[in-house]
Structures are given as structure tokens and as C-alpha cells.
Design a protein around this motif. Structure first.
Motif, mmCIF file in Angstrom:
data_model
loop_
_atom_site.group_PDB
_atom_site.id
_atom_site.type_symbol
_atom_site.label_atom_id
_atom_site.label_comp_id
_atom_site.label_asym_id
_atom_site.label_seq_id
_atom_site.Cartn_x
_atom_site.Cartn_y
_atom_site.Cartn_z
ATOM 1 N N ASN A 75 5.069 -49.699 9.531
ATOM 2 C CA ASN A 75 3.780 -50.134 10.036
ATOM 3 C C ASN A 75 2.992 -50.126 8.527
ATOM 4 O OD1 ASN A 75 1.477 -49.979 12.317
ATOM 5 N ND2 ASN A 75 1.112 -48.121 11.740
ATOM 6 N N GLY A 79 -0.826 -50.602 9.590
ATOM 7 C CA GLY A 79 -1.108 -49.848 10.229
ATOM 8 C C GLY A 79 -1.220 -49.882 11.834
ATOM 9 N N VAL A 104 2.728 -45.470 7.394
ATOM 10 C CA VAL A 104 0.990 -46.181 7.321
ATOM 11 C C VAL A 104 0.707 -45.636 9.048
ATOM 12 C CG1 VAL A 104 -0.951 -47.288 6.798
ATOM 13 C CG2 VAL A 104 1.724 -47.492 5.880
ATOM 14 N N PRO A 106 -2.171 -45.190 12.157
ATOM 15 C CA PRO A 106 -3.236 -46.547 12.193
ATOM 16 C C PRO A 106 -4.295 -45.745 12.298
ATOM 17 C CG PRO A 106 -2.380 -44.925 14.564
ATOM 18 C CD PRO A 106 -2.069 -44.625 12.676
ATOM 19 N N TYR A 107 -5.010 -46.117 10.400
ATOM 20 C CA TYR A 107 -6.509 -45.811 9.679
ATOM 21 C C TYR A 107 -7.431 -46.601 10.932
ATOM 22 C CZ TYR A 107 -5.676 -49.549 6.841
ATOM 23 O OH TYR A 107 -5.283 -50.703 6.288
ATOM 24 N N THR A 169 -1.573 -47.181 0.649
ATOM 25 C CA THR A 169 -0.354 -48.586 0.496
ATOM 26 C C THR A 169 0.086 -49.268 -0.767
ATOM 27 O OG1 THR A 169 -1.990 -49.767 1.178
ATOM 28 C CG2 THR A 169 -0.815 -48.923 2.736
#
Length: 258
Positions: A75, A79, A104, A106-107, A169
Motif C-alpha cells: 500500500n 496508502g 502504509v 489509509p491515512y 514512507t
């Protein structure tokens, strides 16, 4: 207790390092070099962290019983993939030989108030990562920005079974910061669970590494920092570590002076 010497910090940081190449231009030749660099005259790094497409190559290069773990990303970096897609990425990477999955969250969804999207993603990937596979959850703290969002993301990651919380990241303007590290380490302490911490992006020197190690010592206790609970995600930190252990001038200091 006296403060650790710079060389002692460098030697410790070597054992904590996830030596990383997630550059857009990474090639198979770069992976060969990364695998070789992970083994130094002073010991080996904790892991290498690479794109999923290179995991099979790295496993062939390192072999099945190498002490250097293979971490890969899913991801990543935005994300924004579906849960099913990310689970497939995860299972494929594990089949290719990955030991550790850096996910990552899903921010963007979390920033919009959708906590369930984060829970669902972590839970599904956790289920795909059977022991001894290690799951590191990337919060992308530089994008979350707000203290309460970082705390919330940390608590969700811990509750859903993350083995590590990872700051970043390395692909956004603001990556690891001591402020975010303080929040995340405090959440880990409050949880009472064995969850590790990984600052990633922007840790370039042994001096940087010392700041994060000292912070972890303050929050978690002097015996907490070890490869099973603490990692650095970095691409150029190794050069400075080796300069310091060799007794040469810090490469980062020399570069800044020049």
C-alpha cells in the motif's frame, strides 16, 4: 550511568538499521549492492527494506537463513489501494521470501474521519502475516500532522496487532520527527504491549540516531532499544555509522562542513 560514546551509538545503530532502497530508479544491480552492504566488517544490519518486485531476488542472494531480514512495503507510498489489493501484495511478498511487511495505512481516510478504513486495512494485513512475519504499520505522521491524529493512528495500529509503528514512507516533505516519535513511543508505553518503533525518513547521521535512541530510553527505559523493538529506516545512515566506527570524521559532519 555515563552517556554512551558516539562509537557505541554507531555500533548499536548498525544492529537497528533497516537498510533501505525504495528509490524510483532502483535496479537489480542496486539490490545486489544493498544485500552486500548489509553485511559489514562490524556486523550486519537488522534488515534491508526494498520494493516488492525485488524480494525474490534478495531472498536468492541472501539465502534462507541469513540474519539480515528482508522487509518490503505494501500500500506504498500513498496508502490508497483497496484492502484486497494490499492483502494480495502482502501474500505475494511473503511467498517471494519477505520476512517483514511495512504497511502504509489509509491515512487520507483517517484524516477525513474514517477510522474503520484504517482498522480494516491493518486487520486484514495482520491476518495475512502469520508468525513469524513481522508487521510494521506506517502512519505517515508528516501528513497526519496533528498530535491527536498521530495518537489515534498509533492506538489503532497497536489494537489491530502491529508489531511496529513506523513514522513515515520517506516520500513526503516531512518524515520522521522527534515530536512524532514522542507521541508514538508514549502510546506504545501506555498500551503495555510489546510493540516496536521505527523512525524512517531523514535519519541521516549517528547524531540523529542518538536523539531517537535517547528519547526511547527516556520513555521506555534503558534496556528497551534492541532490533526486536526499535529500527531505523534509512538509506544513507550506514555510511555515517561506518565512518564513526572506523574512527573517522562523521560523514554527515564532513559533508555539512564542505
Amino acid at each position: 550511568m555515563t552517556e554512551a560514546s558516539t562509537r557505541q551509538i554507531a555500533s548499536l545503530a548498525l544492529t537497528l538499521l533497516d537498510l533501505t532502497d525504495l528509490s524510483d530508479t532502483c535496479t537489480p544491480a542496486d539490490i545486489e549492492t544493498l544485500c552486500a552492504d548489509a553485511h559489514t566488517p562490524y556486523g550486519h544490519t537488522a534488515a534491508i527494506c526494498i520494493w516488492p518486485r525485488f524480494v525474490q531476488q534478495a531472498r536468492g542472494r541472501l539465502g534462507p537463513a541469513n540474519p539480515v531480514k528482508i522487509a518490503t512495503v505494501v500500500n506504498f507510498p500513498l496508502g490508497n489501494l483497496t484492502v484486497d489489493t494490499v492483502v494480495k501484495e502482502t501474500l505475494d511478498a511473503i511467498a517471494d521470501g519477505a520476512d517483514e511487511i511495512d504497511l502504509v495505512i489509509p491515512y487520507h481516510a483517517l484524516m477525513e474521519g474514517d477510522e474503520q478504513a484504517v482498522r480494516a486495512m491493518i486487520s486484514a494485513v495482520r491476518a495475512a502475516c502469520a508468525p513469524p512475519i513481522v508487521l510494521k504499520v506506517i502512519l505517515e505522521t508528516g501528513e497526519l500532522k496533528e498530535r491527536d491524529l498521530i495518537r489515534n493512528a498509533s492506538h489503532i495500529g497497536i489494537r489491530e496487532g502491529a508489531d511496529f509503528l513506523k513514522t513515515s514512507t520517506g516520500k513526503v516533505p516531512v518524515n520522521a520527527t522527534l515530536e512524532a516519535a514522542d507521541i508514538m513511543l508514549t502510546c506504545i508505553r501506555e498500551s503495555g504491549r510489546k510493540v516496536g518503533f521505527k523512525p524512517a525518513g531523514g535519519v541521516q547521521s549517528v547524531a540523529d540516531a542518538r536523539l531517537y535512541i535517547n528519547l526511547a530510553d527516556t520513555i521506555q527505559g534503558a534496556d528497551w532499544v534492541m532490533p526486536s523493538t526499535f529500527r531505523f529506516g534509512a538509506s544513507i545512515l550506514l555510511k555515517d555509522i561506518l565512518s564513526v566506527i572506523d574512527g573517522r570524521e562523521s560523514a554527515a559532519i564532513a559533508a555539512a562542513a564542505y
